[in-house]
Write an enzyme that holds these catalytic residues in place. Structure first.
Site, PDB file in Angstrom:
ATOM      1  CB  CYS A 188      -0.454  -0.461   1.268  1.00  0.00           C
ATOM      2  SG  CYS A 188      -2.249  -1.542   1.624  1.00  0.00           S
TER       3      CYS A 188
ATOM      4  CG  ASN B  73       1.650   1.025   4.331  1.00  0.00           C
ATOM      5  OD1 ASN B  73       1.118  -0.428   4.363  1.00  0.00           O
ATOM      6  ND2 ASN B  73       2.376   1.714   4.141  1.00  0.00           N
ATOM      7  N   GLY B  74      -0.775  -1.113   6.554  1.00  0.00           N
ATOM      8  CA  GLY B  74      -0.165  -1.403   7.940  1.00  0.00           C
ATOM      9  C   GLY B  74      -1.486  -2.418   8.027  1.00  0.00           C
TER      10      GLY B  74
ATOM     11  CE  LYS C 192      13.858 -10.908  -9.900  1.00  0.00           C
ATOM     12  NZ  LYS C 192      15.120 -10.878  -9.224  1.00  0.00           N
TER      13      LYS C 192
ATOM     14  CD1 TRP D 230       0.444  -6.407  -3.040  1.00  0.00           C
ATOM     15  CD2 TRP D 230       0.228  -6.752  -1.133  1.00  0.00           C
ATOM     16  NE1 TRP D 230       0.406  -7.515  -3.154  1.00  0.00           N
ATOM     17  CE2 TRP D 230       0.354  -8.015  -1.402  1.00  0.00           C
ATOM     18  CE3 TRP D 230      -0.589  -6.846   0.326  1.00  0.00           C
ATOM     19  CZ2 TRP D 230       0.643  -9.276  -0.916  1.00  0.00           C
ATOM     20  CZ3 TRP D 230      -0.183  -8.045   0.958  1.00  0.00           C
ATOM     21  CH2 TRP D 230       0.378  -9.225   0.298  1.00  0.00           C
TER      22      TRP D 230
ATOM     23  CD  GLU E  90      17.845 -12.460  -7.987  1.00  0.00           C
ATOM     24  OE1 GLU E  90      16.919 -13.264  -7.091  1.00  0.00           O
ATOM     25  OE2 GLU E  90      17.203 -10.864  -7.665  1.00  0.00           O
TER      26      GLU E  90
ATOM     27  CD  GLU F 244      10.138 -11.534  -7.294  1.00  0.00           C
ATOM     28  OE1 GLU F 244      10.772 -11.523  -8.397  1.00  0.00           O
ATOM     29  OE2 GLU F 244       9.502 -10.553  -7.070  1.00  0.00           O
TER      30      GLU F 244
ATOM     31  CG  HIS G 232      21.388 -36.422  -3.955  1.00  0.00           C
ATOM     32  ND1 HIS G 232      21.770 -37.587  -3.016  1.00  0.00           N
ATOM     33  CD2 HIS G 232      23.147 -35.421  -4.073  1.00  0.00           C
ATOM     34  CE1 HIS G 232      22.925 -37.924  -3.052  1.00  0.00           C
ATOM     35  NE2 HIS G 232      23.595 -36.535  -3.531  1.00  0.00           N
TER      36      HIS G 232
ATOM     37  CE  LYS H 140      11.618  -2.098  -6.206  1.00  0.00           C
ATOM     38  NZ  LYS H 140      12.791  -3.498  -6.529  1.00  0.00           N
TER      39      LYS H 140
ATOM     40  NE  ARG I 160       4.716   2.205  -0.270  1.00  0.00           N
ATOM     41  CZ  ARG I 160       6.193   1.768   0.269  1.00  0.00           C
ATOM     42  NH1 ARG I 160       7.102   1.993   0.782  1.00  0.00           N
ATOM     43  NH2 ARG I 160       5.271   1.366   2.097  1.00  0.00           N
TER      44      ARG I 160
HETATM   45  O1  M6R Z   1      13.145  -4.554   0.040  1.00  0.00           O
HETATM   46  P1  M6R Z   1      13.988  -6.211   0.200  1.00  0.00           P
HETATM   47  O2  M6R Z   1      15.246  -6.088  -0.369  1.00  0.00           O
HETATM   48  O3  M6R Z   1      13.825  -5.799   2.437  1.00  0.00           O
HETATM   49  O4  M6R Z   1      12.877  -6.700  -0.217  1.00  0.00           O
HETATM   50  C1  M6R Z   1      13.021  -8.531  -0.431  1.00  0.00           C
HETATM   51  C2  M6R Z   1      11.783  -9.403  -1.165  1.00  0.00           C
HETATM   52  O5  M6R Z   1      11.156  -8.916  -0.494  1.00  0.00           O
HETATM   53  C3  M6R Z   1      12.555  -8.901  -2.497  1.00  0.00           C
HETATM   54  O6  M6R Z   1      13.962  -8.567  -2.255  1.00  0.00           O
HETATM   55  C4  M6R Z   1      11.145  -9.556  -3.414  1.00  0.00           C
HETATM   56  O7  M6R Z   1      12.118 -10.896  -2.800  1.00  0.00           O
HETATM   57  C5  M6R Z   1      11.887  -9.190  -4.651  1.00  0.00           C
HETATM   58  N1  M6R Z   1      10.439  -8.860  -5.297  1.00  0.00           N
HETATM   59  C6  M6R Z   1      13.335  -9.903  -5.624  1.00  0.00           C
HETATM   60  O8  M6R Z   1      12.912  -9.549  -6.617  1.00  0.00           O
END
Ligand code: M6R
Length: 607
Positions: free
Chosen positions: A2, A100-101, A484, A74, A480, A487, A503, A602, A27
């Site tokens: 949010c 927000n929260g 990516k 969100w 990673e 996501e 394994h 984000k 956000r």
């Molecule tokens: O803001 P942060 O680096 O603490 O965020 C951590 C994760 O939420 C963030 O890296 C998330 O996994 C991303 N969507 C990755 O692309």
């Protein structure tokens, strides 16, 4: 999660609020809304969907209002509906709240409100407006403070009242809130990005603070009504860095930002003469650094994969045990840490609630806690007694790219700095750091594979599953890469260390299950080659990330993406680049919303 924006000043509020929402859309993007104080009216518009849906609804609206608040959601409590979109009203429709929260005790409070109030949404947030209504007797700040005394949970809050045309109340507990200082005008937002076009002078609200924002100033008090003197910080990002600058998506722009921002991460921090790095923000003497007997790296998501690379580097160069903890697990497993433990919290946003909670727990146990953070002035940056900014600039695509490489770069610099106090010789330090200075150029060379990767994505976007393989420091790189891909393309992908595949996961492999293998020239090259042979024997296609000039790789890979050679310890900085581009082009092939993938936000400020 949010985003809140607010404006009070002498300009028309609506365009500023809409522009601010667009900047905060990363956000949350389920629904959005705006509330304006206009004459003696409180006017509201809300809409399900992206900010542009709200903007379309408001098209042609003439509003002279110079005071308003807005919100992009969100969803946590209550579905994605217009009734659940913020700002929420009280019964008389004179108070508007953007929140927000999460209000954890909202059910109890709701049941006490229901007999007397008309609640119109299923959200936890709406109860705040009715609580404020109950306590309002002409002083909005006091009413907000009294309402907040009833709630448990987290909030970043902006509140306006129809009868108070020169006032926005903001409050914070656990969710960020920034006030931007203009000339007789003030901007409010969940992070500084919406205000960059207007001002760089900001103040960050701390937990337990409430501020009255009027056209003539900001007055901050604690929840106990004690005055607080706030410092003003200068934000170094400029507005242009928060724009797409001709790229189709923020993600692509941020991938291509990497050569430049990596230079920013290492600039002024490398001492070639001594063969060491100087990250002064650690705020520890050499003796204090030598006395540390354990390092714990705490992070979430992409940042946790950067941390894993940091672990390899620290263990190789420093000779002390290093653990990586996913923040959401750390505080629930009674970790063994003490005053000789150095804890690094690694976070792009500096607001990830799990990471914050973990460092609070680490501090409670006496650890030395430092941050490796991108957003200047963010909560993690302020709650740690030192640390390092990664200088990646604004990262607005939900999928993290340039923050990852800069986190890795800073961790590597720390590993050299600590290593030089232990077993790294000046010559070794110098060799690594001299090569580190070449990395921006090498990332640019890796980026030249963009067209080749687009073509590979065109052929490979129909597969539903992917396995990513890597060994040593390239195992977290594989993780990673898999994150990516899942996501932003929604293709199932997982990562394994090359040697672990036999394994279990090898059972999945077939001609419909391709493998992306990080197969660069390092000490584990032959081992990885054997793993790729195992893949091929099961009929799976292989896309290899390989070192330029490796003429053996074509014998075992169906597709090859080239990267330049570098020091083994620096490989992750280069090898990650093609994986980011691969995920990007796969998502484009599948018509996904690259910058705003479904279900994600984000900055994850809920548990
Ligand atoms: O803001 P942060 O680096 O603490 O965020 C951590 C994760 O939420 C963030 O890296 C998330 O996994 C991303 N969507 C990755 O692309």
């Amino acid at each position: 999660m949010c985003g809140i924006v607010g404006y009070i000043g002498n300009k028309q509020a609506l365009p500023i609020l809409l522009q601010g929402l667009r900047r905060l859309e990363y956000r949350g993007y389920d629904s959005a809304g705006v509330a304006l104080v206009e004459g003696n009216q409180l006017r509201r518009e809300r809409s399900v969907g992206r900010i542009e849906e709200l903007a379309a609804k408001l098209k042609g609206t003439e509003s002279a209002s110079t005071l308003g608040i807005a919100h992009t959601r969100w969803a946590t409590h209550g579905g994605v509906t217009e009734e659940n979109a913020h700002p929420h009203f009280d019964c008389k429709e004179v108070i508007a709240v953007a929140h927000n929260g999460i209000i954890e005790n909202y059910k109890e409070i709701r049941s006490t409100l229901v007999p007397k109030h008309t609640l119109r949404s299923q959200t936890d947030s709406e109860i705040l407006t009715h609580l404020i209504e109950e306590h309002y007797h002409g002083n909005l700040r006091k009413a907000v403070a009294a309402a907040l005394a009833h709630v448990r949970g987290t909030y970043g809050l902006a509140v306006v009242h129809r009868d108070q045309p020169d006032l926005i109340i903001v409050a914070r507990m656990g969710s960020p809130l920034v006030i931007g200082m203009g000339d007789a005008e003030y901007y409010i937002a969940s992070d500084p990005s919406p205000m960059l076009a207007h001002t760089k002078r900001v103040t960050f609200l701390d937990d337990g603070e409430i501020a009255e924002v009027t056209r003539s100033g900001v007055h901050t008090v604690t929840l106990m009504d004690e005055d607080v003197n706030k410092c003003i910080s200068e934000i170094e990002w400029d507005d242009a860095t928060a724009q797409k600058q001709g790229y189709e998506h923020f993600m692509l722009k941020e991938i291509f930002d990497q050569p430049a921002v990596l230079k920013d991460a290492i600039r002024g921090r490398i001492d070639l003469e001594e063969g060491t790095a100087h990250l002064g923000g650690i705020n520890l003497t050499d003796d204090q650094m030598r006395s540390i007997d354990r390092i714990v790296l705490i992070a979430c998501g992409t940042a946790s994969y950067a941390a894993m690379i940091g672990k390899y580097a620290f263990e190789r160069l420093v000779d002390i045990p290093v653990e990586v903890d996913v923040a959401s697990e750390f505080r629930y497993r009674d970790p063994v840490i003490n005053e000789r433990t150095l804890v690094f919290a690694i976070s792009q946003s500096g607001e990830t609630l799990d990471t914050l909670a973990a460092i609070r727990e680490a501090r409670r146990k006496g650890a030395i806690v430092r941050g490796i953070v991108n957003v200047v002035g963010s909560t993690i940056a302020r709650e740690t007694e030192g640390g390092t900014y990664i200088h990646a600039g604004p990262e607005l695509a939900v999928a993290s790219t340039k923050a990852f490489t800069n986190m890795v770069a800073v961790l590597l610099l720390y590993a050299v700095q600590f290593g030089r106090l232990k077993r790294v010789t000046p010559t070794t330090g110098r060799r690594i750091l001299t090569e580190m200075l070449e990395i921006p150029k090498k990332i640019s060379i890796a980026l030249e594979q963009n067209d080749a990767i687009r073509q590979i994505a065109q052929q490979y976007s129909n597969y539903s599953n992917y396995l990513f393989l890597g060994r040593g420091m390239n195992y977290p790189v594989a993780m990673e890469g898999a994150l990516k891909l899942k996501e932003i393309s929604y293709i199932h992908s997982e990562a394994y260390p090359g040697g672990e595949m036999k394994h279990g996961p090898i059972a999945l492999l077939s001609s419909t299950f391709p493998v992306v293998a990080i197969h660069t020239k390092n000490a584990l090259y032959d081992k990885m080659e054997s793993n790729i042979e195992e893949v091929r024997a099961r009929g799976a296609k292989v896309i290899a990330i390989a070192t330029q000039g490796d003429d053996r790789v074509h014998e075992i890979a169906d597709e090859v993406i080239w990267v330049p050679a570098t020091e083994a310890i620096l490989e992750p900085l280069v090898n990650t680049i093609p994986l980011q581009l691969f995920a990007y082009h796969m998502a484009i092939q599948l018509g996904r919303d690259v910058d705003r993938p479904r279900n994600l936000a984000k900055s994850v400020t809920v548990e």
